[in-house]
Design an enzyme around this catalytic site. Structure first.
Site, PDB file in Angstrom:
ATOM      1  N   SER A   1       0.838  -1.201   0.000  1.00  0.00           N
ATOM      2  CA  SER A   1       0.000   0.000   0.000  1.00  0.00           C
ATOM      3  C   SER A   1       0.878   1.258   0.000  1.00  0.00           C
ATOM      4  O   SER A   1       1.691   1.449  -0.898  1.00  0.00           O
ATOM      5  CB  SER A   1      -0.939  -0.045   1.210  1.00  0.00           C
ATOM      6  OG  SER A   1      -1.979   0.884   1.090  1.00  0.00           O
TER       7      SER A   1
ATOM      8  N   ASP B   1      -6.004  -3.863  -2.207  1.00  0.00           N
ATOM      9  CA  ASP B   1      -4.874  -3.384  -1.406  1.00  0.00           C
ATOM     10  C   ASP B   1      -3.976  -4.520  -0.921  1.00  0.00           C
ATOM     11  O   ASP B   1      -4.455  -5.528  -0.400  1.00  0.00           O
ATOM     12  CB  ASP B   1      -5.415  -2.603  -0.206  1.00  0.00           C
ATOM     13  CG  ASP B   1      -4.347  -1.803   0.490  1.00  0.00           C
ATOM     14  OD1 ASP B   1      -3.789  -2.309   1.478  1.00  0.00           O
ATOM     15  OD2 ASP B   1      -4.056  -0.682   0.042  1.00  0.00           O
TER      16      ASP B   1
END
Length: 584
Positions: free
Chosen positions: A54, A368
């Site tokens: 991320s 993610d």
């Protein structure tokens, strides 16, 4: 010291290496702490392997690009430092929702940063009124049609009821109706995310993906075309050519597992029009180039035919690692659920029963990287490390536990215990549930000897980082300063010889334990196994050699040296395990 010259002079006898690896945790806007940490480390070390999930993947890519730029003769870390210090004025503008979801974006983030329940309610109501203004005006008009005539005719109670009861009810119904449509129809239509990533029409500044793609090229000194526009994007091959390894974590929601990018196989395809909404046109154009596609297919006849059939239907192979643009991998890693749209790729489902169904490409959603491995400290791990792999993690600030905002274990026995997380509300309970499911593997790995003493911790309070997209510039400057401090601590205080000694102790004792577990039955099984045993057939010569090797291992495990090692050593705690695990 010049930015393009790492400080390599060392006192006589200093065992500290001149290279390092770096792994960074995800954290949305908290990632602003990372660039200056890398800048400080770069004053001593050259980066070899960098990874993250991320927001940590963004920082990893920028660090890798700056290292490449430095090796090409540029002052790239100075440029990265300047960009990091300027984030206070630009951070909010990087998060740009698609036009259809801009109202929902305003509402969902209205309460972020508000203090107290009353403040959150007030901000949400104000956001709804502005975001859904046609419905707000309609509700006001209906309430006015009732209240004004009633007031003019002396029916004051009815007029008051229209304002106090009817208007709030109308607003609630109309707002919820539109909110429901945005959540159930528009959000899935836009890839389950508010922000696609690139610059949106009418925006005065670049969106996150455009900003990132341009900065990566600039830091890495990618050859330019037509002024400042790079002829092609920075690729993993550019990094690999200079001995720089970059890894970014992503999560396949369709397959329910994490992946490390770039991919190591040819499973996945993409559609140009789908990725065109998520990446700059020049990035997609690079992925469509004939030579890139040819290398993505390989040389096997069946793969070439398969790729040709897929192209006829509008599908193209995701480029192999060396040809994959770095910005594609980073965008796949930072697809924070709901905030950023998921990335759609396509693959054949060979679990289908019908042959025709097996040949059809199915959509595979990637979200993610932090959903499964938010702090992939296991990346670049080695039983016998030749250089340190530093980790930087983020955690909630607890005044009763944290004496400072930045903490680095001073020796191998520190950092075993984790900071307690108070659970005192329903929201806190569910937050702890999600956090435990998401990060238990990373948390467990981070307590091991040989891991915990190389991990620096940054404690952040509620207004720092996370989903606070509208952080005060002073808060952002404070976060950036934490990054400088953590980089200095890792650079100056980390004890490499002590760390390596801990790793050697753990490795020797764990190898001895594995050798003890092997029984004579294993030797007999290998010797007696048919040489044509499928699918992994081996020759008789291989089996004879394997039995000899296994016998030698047994002899080592039963030797006096092995008994001395296992009988008198003080083993670092907690005791790790050696086991086979799948690569992401």
């Amino acid at each position: 010291m010049d930015d393009d010259t790492a400080r390599t002079e060392r006192p006589s006898g200093d065992e500290r290496p001149r290279e390092c690896d770096l792994v960074m945790k995800g954290g949305i806007t908290s990632g602003v702490v990372y660039p200056l940490a890398a800048v400080e480390l770069a004053k001593v070390y050259r980066f070899r392997s960098i990874g993250g999930a991320s927001a940590g993947a963004i920082a990893a890519a920028l660090t890798a690009a700056a290292e490449l730029g430095r090796q090409r003769g540029g002052a790239s870390f100075a440029r990265l430092e300047g960009e990091a210090k300027g984030l206070g004025a630009n951070l909010r503008s990087l998060f740009q929702p698609s036009a259809a979801l801009a109202p929902l974006f305003r509402i969902l983030f209205a309460a972020v940063g508000a203090k107290g329940t009353a403040g959150r309610i007030a901000r949400v109501v104000t956001a709804c009124a502005g975001a859904y203004w046609p419905r707000t005006l309609a509700a006001l008009a209906v309430a006015a049609l009732v209240a004004v005539p009633a007031a003019l005719t002396g029916r004051i109670a009815l007029a008051v009821a229209a304002v106090v009861a009817l208007l709030p009810l109308l607003l609630l119904v109309l707002w919820l109706q539109r909110l429901w449509r945005d959540v159930t129809v528009e959000l899935p239509r836009h890839g389950y995310g508010l922000c696609p990533g690139p610059t949106q029409p009418g925006a005065a500044r670049p969106g996150l993906v455009d900003w990132m793609a341009g900065l990566l090229d600039e830091l890495a000194l990618v050859p330019a075309n037509e002024g400042t526009i790079a002829a092609r994007p920075l690729t993993f091959g550019d990094l690999e050519g200079q001995g720089i390894e970059l890894r970014a974590m992503t999560t396949s929601l369709t397959l329910g597992r994490p992946y490390s990018l770039p991919f190591e196989n040819r499973l996945f395809h993409f559609r140009a029009e789908e990725l065109g909404r998520l990446f700059p046109a020049r990035v997609v154009a690079w992925m469509l180039r004939e030579d890139v596609q040819r290398r993505a297919v390989g040389e096997k006849e069946d793969e070439i035919a398969d790729a040709a059939a897929a192209r006829a239907e509008g599908y193209y192979r995701v480029p192999l690692g060396s040809d994959l643009p770095v910005v594609v991998a980073v965008r796949m890693s930072l697809s924070f659920p709901v905030l950023f749209a998921a990335v759609p790729l396509h693959a054949r489902d060979y679990t289908r029963r019908e042959e025709t169904a097996k040949q059809r490409l199915r959509r595979v959603w990637f979200s993610d990287g932090g959903l499964c491995r938010n702090f992939p400290i296991h990346l670049f791990d080695s039983l016998w490390p030749s250089r340190p792999t530093f980790g930087i993690t983020l955690e909630p600030f607890e005044p009763e536990s944290h004496a400072t905002r930045v903490f680095l274990p001073g020796h191998a026995r520190q950092g075993i215990l984790r900071t307690f997380r108070d659970v005192e509300s329903l929201g806190g309970f569910f937050g702890a549930l999600v956090g435990s499911m998401q990060e238990w593997q990373d948390n467990l790995q981070s307590t091991l000897p040989g891991y915990r003493e190389r991990i620096a911790h940054i404690a952040l309070d509620g207004e720092e980082g996370g989903l606070n997209l509208d952080m005060d510039p002073k808060v952002i400057d404070r976060l950036v300063a934490y990054g400088t401090e953590v980089g200095q601590r890792l650079r100056d205080d980390f004890d490499w010889p002590a760390h390596r000694w801990t790793r050697v102790l753990s490795a020797v004792l764990r190898l001895d334990h594995v050798l003890q577990e092997k029984g004579a039955v294993v030797d007999r099984f290998v010797a007696e196994r048919a040489t044509d045993a499928r699918p992994y057939t081996q020759t008789a010569a291989w089996q004879d050699a394997a039995v000899s090797l296994l016998t030698a291992w047994t002899a080592v495990a039963e030797s006096q040296d092995a008994r001395t090692v296992r009988g008198s050593a003080r083993e670092p705690r907690p005791v790790p395990r050696l086991r086979l695990v799948a690569r992401e």
